[in-house]
Write an enzyme that holds these catalytic residues in place. Structure first.
Site, mmCIF file in Angstrom:
data_model
loop_
_atom_site.group_PDB
_atom_site.id
_atom_site.type_symbol
_atom_site.label_atom_id
_atom_site.label_comp_id
_atom_site.label_asym_id
_atom_site.label_seq_id
_atom_site.Cartn_x
_atom_site.Cartn_y
_atom_site.Cartn_z
ATOM 1 N N ARG A 1 10.102 -9.452 -10.811
ATOM 2 C CA ARG A 1 10.907 -10.031 -9.734
ATOM 3 C C ARG A 1 11.533 -11.315 -10.256
ATOM 4 N N THR B 1 -3.282 3.724 6.393
ATOM 5 C CA THR B 1 -2.985 2.749 7.453
ATOM 6 C C THR B 1 -3.075 3.331 8.851
ATOM 7 N N GLY C 1 0.144 -9.044 -3.579
ATOM 8 C CA GLY C 1 0.216 -9.026 -2.114
ATOM 9 C C GLY C 1 -1.021 -9.653 -1.491
ATOM 10 N N GLN C 2 -1.036 -9.684 -0.155
ATOM 11 C CA GLN C 2 -2.184 -10.287 0.564
ATOM 12 C C GLN C 2 -3.505 -9.652 0.131
ATOM 13 N N TYR D 1 7.925 4.258 7.201
ATOM 14 C CA TYR D 1 6.745 3.741 6.498
ATOM 15 C C TYR D 1 5.525 4.609 6.813
ATOM 16 N N HIS E 1 -4.701 -6.217 9.296
ATOM 17 C CA HIS E 1 -5.565 -7.329 8.885
ATOM 18 C C HIS E 1 -4.693 -8.438 8.323
ATOM 19 N N GLU F 1 -0.940 2.820 10.966
ATOM 20 C CA GLU F 1 0.430 3.250 11.331
ATOM 21 C C GLU F 1 0.542 4.771 11.310
ATOM 22 N N ALA G 1 3.079 -1.192 -2.112
ATOM 23 C CA ALA G 1 3.861 -0.508 -1.081
ATOM 24 C C ALA G 1 5.017 -1.390 -0.644
ATOM 25 N N GLN G 2 6.064 -0.754 -0.141
ATOM 26 C CA GLN G 2 7.008 -1.461 0.738
ATOM 27 C C GLN G 2 6.264 -1.393 2.062
ATOM 28 N N SER G 3 5.645 -2.497 2.469
ATOM 29 C CA SER G 3 4.633 -2.430 3.535
ATOM 30 C C SER G 3 5.124 -2.940 4.882
ATOM 31 N N LEU H 1 -2.627 -0.390 -3.913
ATOM 32 C CA LEU H 1 -2.210 -1.208 -2.765
ATOM 33 C C LEU H 1 -0.701 -1.422 -2.753
ATOM 34 N N LYS I 1 3.348 6.857 4.154
ATOM 35 C CA LYS I 1 1.908 6.650 3.984
ATOM 36 C C LYS I 1 1.118 7.941 4.256
HETATM 37 P P1 NAP Z 1 1.803 -6.784 0.917
HETATM 38 O O1 NAP Z 1 1.342 -8.209 1.060
HETATM 39 O O2 NAP Z 1 3.174 -6.419 1.387
HETATM 40 O O3 NAP Z 1 1.643 -6.378 -0.614
HETATM 41 C C1 NAP Z 1 2.268 -5.259 -1.176
HETATM 42 C C2 NAP Z 1 2.232 -5.381 -2.680
HETATM 43 O O4 NAP Z 1 2.921 -4.247 -3.259
HETATM 44 C C3 NAP Z 1 2.932 -6.622 -3.244
HETATM 45 O O5 NAP Z 1 2.186 -7.115 -4.326
HETATM 46 C C4 NAP Z 1 4.262 -6.070 -3.741
HETATM 47 O O6 NAP Z 1 4.851 -6.842 -4.765
HETATM 48 C C5 NAP Z 1 3.795 -4.729 -4.268
HETATM 49 N N1 NAP Z 1 4.907 -3.813 -4.495
HETATM 50 C C6 NAP Z 1 5.981 -3.582 -3.693
HETATM 51 N N2 NAP Z 1 6.795 -2.675 -4.263
HETATM 52 C C7 NAP Z 1 6.226 -2.339 -5.453
HETATM 53 C C8 NAP Z 1 6.596 -1.474 -6.496
HETATM 54 N N3 NAP Z 1 7.711 -0.738 -6.422
HETATM 55 N N4 NAP Z 1 5.784 -1.363 -7.583
HETATM 56 C C9 NAP Z 1 4.645 -2.103 -7.664
HETATM 57 N N5 NAP Z 1 4.245 -2.950 -6.700
HETATM 58 C C10 NAP Z 1 5.032 -3.077 -5.611
HETATM 59 O O7 NAP Z 1 0.805 -5.803 1.674
HETATM 60 P P2 NAP Z 1 -0.736 -6.016 2.067
HETATM 61 O O8 NAP Z 1 -0.800 -6.503 3.460
HETATM 62 O O9 NAP Z 1 -1.430 -6.732 0.981
HETATM 63 O O10 NAP Z 1 -1.232 -4.504 2.116
HETATM 64 C C11 NAP Z 1 -1.747 -3.862 0.946
HETATM 65 C C12 NAP Z 1 -1.616 -2.355 1.108
HETATM 66 O O11 NAP Z 1 -2.332 -1.945 2.267
HETATM 67 C C13 NAP Z 1 -0.191 -1.863 1.304
HETATM 68 O O12 NAP Z 1 -0.108 -0.586 0.710
HETATM 69 C C14 NAP Z 1 -0.054 -1.738 2.811
HETATM 70 O O13 NAP Z 1 0.929 -0.781 3.137
HETATM 71 C C15 NAP Z 1 -1.463 -1.277 3.182
HETATM 72 N N6 NAP Z 1 -1.939 -1.645 4.509
HETATM 73 C C16 NAP Z 1 -1.867 -2.925 4.950
HETATM 74 C C17 NAP Z 1 -2.384 -3.259 6.185
HETATM 75 C C18 NAP Z 1 -2.345 -4.667 6.701
HETATM 76 O O14 NAP Z 1 -2.527 -4.859 7.923
HETATM 77 N N7 NAP Z 1 -2.171 -5.658 5.857
HETATM 78 C C19 NAP Z 1 -2.992 -2.264 6.982
HETATM 79 C C20 NAP Z 1 -3.077 -0.965 6.484
HETATM 80 C C21 NAP Z 1 -2.568 -0.657 5.237
HETATM 81 P P3 NAP Z 1 6.121 -7.794 -4.402
HETATM 82 O O15 NAP Z 1 5.583 -8.813 -3.448
HETATM 83 O O16 NAP Z 1 6.547 -8.302 -5.706
HETATM 84 O O17 NAP Z 1 7.129 -6.873 -3.746
HETATM 85 O O1 G4F Z 2 2.965 -7.635 12.286
HETATM 86 P P1 G4F Z 2 3.740 -6.381 12.345
HETATM 87 O O2 G4F Z 2 5.058 -6.370 11.663
HETATM 88 O O3 G4F Z 2 2.764 -5.244 11.820
HETATM 89 P P2 G4F Z 2 2.768 -3.644 11.971
HETATM 90 O O4 G4F Z 2 4.124 -3.133 12.270
HETATM 91 O O5 G4F Z 2 1.680 -3.300 12.916
HETATM 92 O O6 G4F Z 2 2.400 -3.202 10.483
HETATM 93 C C1 G4F Z 2 1.354 -3.842 9.748
HETATM 94 O O7 G4F Z 2 0.138 -3.196 10.025
HETATM 95 C C2 G4F Z 2 0.069 -1.827 9.587
HETATM 96 C C3 G4F Z 2 -1.305 -1.309 10.003
HETATM 97 O O8 G4F Z 2 -1.243 -0.840 11.324
HETATM 98 C C4 G4F Z 2 0.277 -1.786 8.099
HETATM 99 F F1 G4F Z 2 0.164 -0.515 7.635
HETATM 100 C C5 G4F Z 2 1.637 -2.344 7.762
HETATM 101 O O9 G4F Z 2 1.815 -2.348 6.343
HETATM 102 C C6 G4F Z 2 1.713 -3.777 8.270
HETATM 103 O O10 G4F Z 2 0.801 -4.563 7.542
HETATM 104 O O11 G4F Z 2 4.006 -5.987 13.876
HETATM 105 C C7 G4F Z 2 2.938 -5.895 14.804
HETATM 106 C C8 G4F Z 2 3.510 -5.693 16.209
HETATM 107 C C9 G4F Z 2 4.542 -4.559 16.301
HETATM 108 O O12 G4F Z 2 4.306 -3.819 17.468
HETATM 109 C C10 G4F Z 2 5.874 -5.280 16.428
HETATM 110 O O13 G4F Z 2 6.873 -4.573 17.155
HETATM 111 O O14 G4F Z 2 4.202 -6.889 16.590
HETATM 112 C C11 G4F Z 2 5.424 -6.516 17.208
HETATM 113 N N1 G4F Z 2 6.374 -7.627 17.101
HETATM 114 C C12 G4F Z 2 6.925 -8.274 18.159
HETATM 115 N N2 G4F Z 2 7.781 -9.205 17.731
HETATM 116 C C13 G4F Z 2 6.875 -8.154 15.977
HETATM 117 C C14 G4F Z 2 7.765 -9.156 16.364
HETATM 118 N N3 G4F Z 2 6.628 -7.880 14.670
HETATM 119 C C15 G4F Z 2 7.276 -8.595 13.735
HETATM 120 N N4 G4F Z 2 7.017 -8.347 12.432
HETATM 121 N N5 G4F Z 2 8.180 -9.578 14.070
HETATM 122 C C16 G4F Z 2 8.464 -9.896 15.385
HETATM 123 O O15 G4F Z 2 9.283 -10.769 15.672
#
Ligand code: NAP
Ligand code: G4F
Length: 321
Positions: free
Chosen positions: A36, A126, A12-13, A150, A180, A128, A83-85, A81, A154
């Site tokens: 996958r 998170t 993932g990212q 979600y 991020h 969230e 997650a179904q994120s 890290l 979490k």
């Molecule tokens: P991401 O890009 O969606 O990466 C998630 C990773 O989890 C991917 O490598 C995915 O693999 C893997 N995964 C999904 N299902 C799995 C399973 N059943 N077993 C093992 N691995 C699995 O998310 P990210 O943005 O890097 O975020 C990393 C973590 O931080 C996540 O837990 C997310 O919920 C949390 N988080 C993210 C943010 C954010 O803003 N980015 C903020 C707060 C918390 P596949 O691609 O193969 O499915």
């Molecule tokens: O980019 P989003 O899908 O991120 P969201 O829902 O904030 O979740 C991300 O951040 C969380 C941390 O707070 C993580 F835990 C989570 O795993 C993920 O990385 O949506 C951001 C905002 C939302 O309010 C959404 O309703 O953008 C709004 N939005 C408006 N139009 C949209 C869209 N979001 C998406 N994905 N697609 C749209 O077309």
């Protein structure tokens, strides 16, 4: 001696940036990867580290696979890290989200407790979890109120981490990370959806961009900065909980304006509001207070939003070209 780290969600990212950071520090980096049928290694390839990490087949929802991965990697540090994120999908797949995002974390904690109790554990919590916010600026003491399956999954993972720290004395930390982003962000998330569309529109491949609630506000930082905070948490004398955020919040609308303007376009000429992208329950605004991370970890976000968006648009312009 070389340290060993195990990262679930390495493809993932955040997994990709964290792997890059740890390799740079001389760690042996292992990653748990579910099988996958499509290519999921593109991020590791973009960073030029696909051959430098050691991948272990397995799904975080399968305790036996997690136990095997911990045994095989013998880690000093474990970063959960996986997650179904994607929040939007969690209403369509609430039970899968619970199994992977919630119970998956409990599986990793069990494996740490049973096999590697001296390892330092990091849980990807998170913002969230704050959902329907109970304070204007959210910090470690702000009560949680998740608004999606979600967020609820979490929250379970978060409290299990705190519980295992208190019950079994594990070095277990939660990073309550606010949104991020980066050029490696999945294209379903709003920032990358926008920057990808900006590049396609600029190159004449697309005319409009359909979005949902563009009045939602997020505290957006750069993923490359945030993985530093994860590592700093595992270097502390004990586990703890930390909010990681920039301390500023911006609407999706303003984010769009900046992204389109970066290539000389006006977002109002291209963005169309489409009800299919609204969520059953919205998190209207998130704004973090990262004072504790700054004070105890010496961490501070260092990438302003306009620089982050420029980086993402430029990367998508190169990809589309
Ligand atoms: P991401 O890009 O969606 O990466 C998630 C990773 O989890 C991917 O490598 C995915 O693999 C893997 N995964 C999904 N299902 C799995 C399973 N059943 N077993 C093992 N691995 C699995 O998310 P990210 O943005 O890097 O975020 C990393 C973590 O931080 C996540 O837990 C997310 O919920 C949390 N988080 C993210 C943010 C954010 O803003 N980015 C903020 C707060 C918390 P596949 O691609 O193969 O499915
Ligand atoms: O980019 P989003 O899908 O991120 P969201 O829902 O904030 O979740 C991300 O951040 C969380 C941390 O707070 C993580 F835990 C989570 O795993 C993920 O990385 O949506 C951001 C905002 C939302 O309010 C959404 O309703 O953008 C709004 N939005 C408006 N139009 C949209 C869209 N979001 C998406 N994905 N697609 C749209 O077309």
């Amino acid at each position: 001696m070389t340290k060993s780290a195990l990262i679930t969600g390495i493809s993932g990212q955040d997994g990709a940036y964290l792997a890059q950071l740890l390799l740079g520090k001389g760690y042996a980096v292992h990653g748990l990867m579910p099988r996958r049928s499509s290519d999921t290694l593109w991020r590791l390839r973009e960073l030029g580290i696909a051959n430098a990490v050691q991948l272990i087949d397995g799904d975080v929802a399968d305790l036996s696979a997690v136990l095997r991965a911990v045994k095989q990697s013998n880690p000093d540090e474990i970063y959960n890290l996986a997650a179904q994120s994607f929040v939007g999908t969690s209403w369509q797949q609430p039970l899968l989200t619970a199994q992977v995002t919630g119970v998956g974390a409990a599986n990793v904690l069990e494996a740490v407790r049973l096999i590697q109790p001296a390892a330092k554990f990091y849980q990807a919590s998170t913002s969230e979890q704050f959902g329907l916010i109970q304070a204007e600026r959210q910090d470690e003491k702000t009560p949680f109120y998740p608004r999606s399956p979600y967020g609820a999954a979490k929250l379970y993972a978060h409290w299990m981490t705190v519980n295992y720290r208190e019950s079994f004395g594990l070095h277990a930390s939660t990073g309550i990370l606010f949104n991020h982003e980066s050029p490696l962000r999945g294209v379903e998330f709003v920032t990358r959806k926008v920057t990808d569309a900006v590049a396609r529109i600029k190159h004449g491949q697309q005319k409009e961009l359909r979005l949902g609630n563009i009045d939602a506000k997020r505290d957006w930082g750069f993923a490359g900065d945030y993985v530093e905070a994860m590592w700093l948490m595992t270097q502390q004398p004990q586990g703890d909980d930390y909010v990681v955020a920039t301390g500023t919040t911006t609407t999706v609308r303003e984010m769009c304006r900046i992204a389109f303007a970066h290539v000389g376009l006006n977002y109002e000429d291209h963005v169309v509001i489409d009800p299919q992208f609204f969520r059953p329950a919205e998190v209207d605004v998130l704004l973090g207070n990262p004072a504790k991370a700054q004070r105890l970890l010496g961490w501070k976000a260092s990438t302003p939003l306009d620089a982050l968006i420029a980086m993402m648009v430029d990367a998508d312009m190169r990809r589309v070209a």
